[in-house]
Design a protein around this motif. Structure first.
Motif, short mmCIF file in Angstrom:
data_model
loop_
_atom_site.label_atom_id
_atom_site.label_comp_id
_atom_site.label_asym_id
_atom_site.label_seq_id
_atom_site.Cartn_x
_atom_site.Cartn_y
_atom_site.Cartn_z
N LYS A 49 7.77 7.40 24.74
CA LYS A 49 8.84 7.33 23.74
C LYS A 49 9.90 8.39 23.99
O LYS A 49 11.08 8.16 23.72
N THR A 55 12.57 3.77 21.17
CA THR A 55 11.30 3.17 20.77
C THR A 55 10.59 3.94 19.66
O THR A 55 9.59 3.46 19.14
N THR A 57 9.82 5.00 15.99
CA THR A 57 10.00 4.33 14.71
C THR A 57 10.44 5.35 13.66
O THR A 57 10.32 6.56 13.86
N ARG A 58 10.91 4.84 12.56
CA ARG A 58 11.27 5.72 11.44
C ARG A 58 10.05 6.53 11.00
O ARG A 58 10.15 7.71 10.69
N ASP A 60 7.59 7.51 12.89
CA ASP A 60 7.39 8.59 13.87
C ASP A 60 8.26 9.78 13.53
O ASP A 60 7.81 10.92 13.54
#
Length: 79
Positions: A49, A55, A57-58, A60
């Motif tokens: 990532k 890639t 995500t919110r 993450d």
């Protein structure tokens, strides 16, 4: 003459995000492997990532913000 890929604003934004994550990790006294563990992500996934920040995500980013103890204002860096 070989073709080259022009650097765009997305590439620059990705680089800034990578550097910000690494910088915040160092401020917390942890490396990328420890950060990955603390947000519940396999180390290899974290490195993948980081290679392609699009890639993440919110979720993450929210987990990283919690680990880094960011204020609401500082969270805007990631979101």
């Amino acid at each position: 003459m070989p073709r080259t890929k022009p650097l765009g604003t997305m590439t620059e934004a990705n680089e800034r995000l990578r550097e910000e994550i690494r910088h915040r990790s160092k401020l917390q006294g942890m490396g990328i492997p420890n950060l990955a563990k603390r947000i519940g992500m396999p180390e290899s996934t974290m490195y993948n990532k980081l290679r392609n920040p699009n890639t993440f995500t919110r979720g993450d980013f929210m987990k990283m913000a919690a680990v880094f103890k960011l204020s609401e204002e500082e969270r805007g860096i990631f979101l």
